[in-house]
Scaffold this active site. Sequence first.
Site: not given
Lengths: 364, 364
Positions: A49, A80, A104, A156, A174-175
């Site tokens: 990405q 979060q 992150d 993955d 958390d995508s």
Amino acid sequence: MAAAAAVPAGALGPRDFDGWFTEVEAMWKGQRFSIEVEKVLLHKKSKYQEILVFDSKTWGRVLVLDGVIQLTTKDECSYQEMMAHVPLFCHQSPDRVLIVGGGDGGVLREVVKHGKVSDVTLCEIDTEVIAAAKEFFGDTVATAFDDEAVTIVVEDAAEFLKTRRNMFDVIIVDSSDPTDADAPATALYKPAFLKSCSDALRDGGILCMQGECLWLDSHRDLVKETLAAMRPLFGIRDYGAISIPTYPCGQIGMILAGKYDEEDIPSLKDRELFFRKPRRHLDLSLASGPLRYYSDYVHEAAFVLPPIMRNSLGSETCANFIASSDLPEGLPTPEEFRMLFVGMLGGGLILGMAIGRLVLPRLF
Amino acid sequence: MAAAAAVPAGALGPRDFDGWFTEVEAMWKGQRFSIEVEKVLLHKKSKYQEILVFDSKTWGRVLVLDGVIQLTTKDECSYQEMMAHVPLFCHQSPDRVLIVGGGDGGVLREVVKHGKVSDVTLCEIDTEVIAAAKEFFGDTVATAFDDEAVTIVVEDAAEFLKTRRNMFDVIIVDSSDPTDADAPATALYKPAFLKSCSDALRDGGILCMQGECLWLDSHRDLVKETLAAMRPLFGIRDYGAISIPTYPCGQIGMILAGKYDEEDIPSLKDRELFFRKPRRHLDLSLASGPLRYYSDYVHEAAFVLPPIMRNSLGSETCANFIASSDLPEGLPTPEEFRMLFVGMLGGGLILGMAIGRLVLPRLF
């Protein structure tokens, strides 16, 4: 003032954004959100990405993936904290936790605040997101990568989960958004992935997925599809809302699912209230500081959906049928409480005196 | 795709927006929201402000004043319903209602759904806003101007209220933003106007003001100033949050104030919960159809603020101090209830039998 400009999806390296970053609207046609840029810190294309980091004028530091804002340091707390604490406090004793995505480190930062969690695995497909988080958010969001409870897996998650069985108490997905068929997150909304999550959870385990926004028609369709795909796998399902200004419409959701047979929790009302009531309460001594968004109250209120949203989910969430009889107004007030007790005590006294005076002397 | 373009504040007449309308960010520096335009229907300058009406690609029909989105037909329900029903259901018997501003008719549409309201006055400074609403929103938002309970007054509300005393049960201030010193709404946030509202309310009356967004520093300062100015005038003050995608940050608030002496409601907890608990419940037979956003639950949940917002208001709202002891978990379960009652009845019985057997025979 400079006009807002869309970021060309394939652009590489630091560039001038005419002073503004404008989000691509792949999943929210007809609307755009823009943030004024102070300084671009990173702009590159990884294997998976486009990664962009910039300092903004009013929202702190910003992380963008494939043209979609993932977090700003000013408002990331709400997402979060809710993604981590709602499922963790709904579980009686979360020991092992898996975070899918979350490169992150923000959800991770919140999960490690729970003393009950002995083991956290973070499975992120893109090592360059983790590297960017460590470099640019090391003192704000990416603070827990080195915690001793944490294992980082660069893989993955759909592949990783295929071989895991009865391993986790809580899985947090958390995508990023499944913006198109090639986006890293697209596989995470498929029934096969949900089945893998179910298999990888212990009985009584909880799955919490990033749940998109109910104000947007296309998002709502995705939420409904996901909830429907969860039905044969998870006896309890629900949707909670989070306020977050820099996400589309200022709202995102959590899709929650509990690995229970419906017979385990036979009462409809108990199923309705399952995710709404934290099973444990926040122990602030566990946290490194007070939470900014999560509280017991906020947890509960997140599941109160306006009719326009609740109705749109049809029968796909358990919490769809909570009736007004559940309102606290149905409970006695403290004054009514006192009167009831005095009444019961007084009634018992009078009846007892009558028995003592009239009945007992005849028996003894 | 065309880049978003800011609307020149002084532009007159229909014009080409390059396909997008972008909001001016006078009160939310560093961020912009844009809506894709299908067709501009009206763009003119009235005596007081710039009025723009357009059909959008995905948000229905849109009303903009001085470059700031006032409503879209897709999400206006949340703001209008909450601004009307929260104060009206908090009042035991609202008879006379004043709406300040609200020239689009949306809050009015909701107020007339209340059978208890016999008299609604709408005081709007700009007759051209009402005319635009009637022309372009006659079948969606501006549906109640001709209701027999309604009186329209075209006047500066600050002037109108100077001579009104003890007249209204509820005053709803549905204003635009005080974007600059010349904006029509600026006077409505001044202490003198709040004093006029207090004077014009009957005892026990309720004021509900458009309350801006707590995620924005400048808005939060305005909310705090307004609450502080209310303190000597209103014994009860609170802030509730509304989700609305097309307002900045997707959130707006209601500032609520009750014309009570603090001695009228001496318990801190009763003051804390005052606005949170509807005094009356929704009678759907009064409404022309089911509400889209308001419910008893949504009413209550609107006052649950995340710590980051609650703490920022300091001691200016009554609801700042609600502690976790108020959580429903603190109340006995139905099982504990039964055991308590059986215990009280049994205790009374045993004590009564002893008195009846031992004490009464000696007295009589």
